[in-house]
Enzyme design. Sequence first.
Site, short mmCIF file in Angstrom:
data_model
loop_
_atom_site.label_atom_id
_atom_site.label_comp_id
_atom_site.label_asym_id
_atom_site.label_seq_id
_atom_site.Cartn_x
_atom_site.Cartn_y
_atom_site.Cartn_z
N TYR A 1 41.96 42.40 36.61
CA TYR A 1 40.67 42.92 36.15
C TYR A 1 40.63 44.44 36.23
O TYR A 1 40.12 45.10 35.33
CB TYR A 1 39.52 42.32 36.97
CG TYR A 1 39.47 40.81 36.92
CD1 TYR A 1 39.69 40.11 35.74
CD2 TYR A 1 39.20 40.06 38.06
CE1 TYR A 1 39.65 38.73 35.69
CE2 TYR A 1 39.15 38.68 38.02
CZ TYR A 1 39.38 38.02 36.84
OH TYR A 1 39.35 36.65 36.80
N GLU B 1 32.74 37.54 39.37
CA GLU B 1 33.04 37.46 40.79
C GLU B 1 34.47 36.97 40.92
O GLU B 1 34.90 36.11 40.16
CB GLU B 1 32.11 36.49 41.53
CG GLU B 1 30.67 36.94 41.65
CD GLU B 1 29.81 36.53 40.47
OE1 GLU B 1 28.72 37.09 40.29
OE2 GLU B 1 30.25 35.65 39.67
#
EC number: 2.3.1.266
Length: 150
Positions: A117, A105
């Site tokens: 990411y 998350e």
Amino acid sequence: MTVLSFRAMQESDLDAVLAVEFAAFSHPWTRGIFLDCIKSGHECWMGFCGLQQVGHGVVSAAAGESHLLNITIKPESQGNGYGYALLEHLMGRARARDAEVTFLEVRESNRSAAALYERFGFNEIGRRRNYYPAVGGREDALVMAYSLIE
């Protein structure tokens, strides 16, 4: 290519880890959270450029899945590829634990982390409403996943 060295985090490292954590985040992890992760046998690692600590990260792995719980690069060291190198190391540790996928998350407002990411190969798969505490309320989390199968 950014070259970092890595070593497993130990309880004696927590003052140094917390200094980086508190410098980097408005809602940092506590000593107790890091200690629980170490004692639980999670993959808890520190990254160094030479002798200088530049960051740390924590991954849990079980039942073929892993979860990136924390990855932090100290603010003055960000933008040098250290986050990518640390993420690569942590994903290697998850693979070594037979994980096939990693979840994470990230705060919706943390665009630089989300971009890291995405560059690494994570894909957004969902959203958790009001997941994170934020100044003046709560903030959504983007849920991302990365396949560890090559």
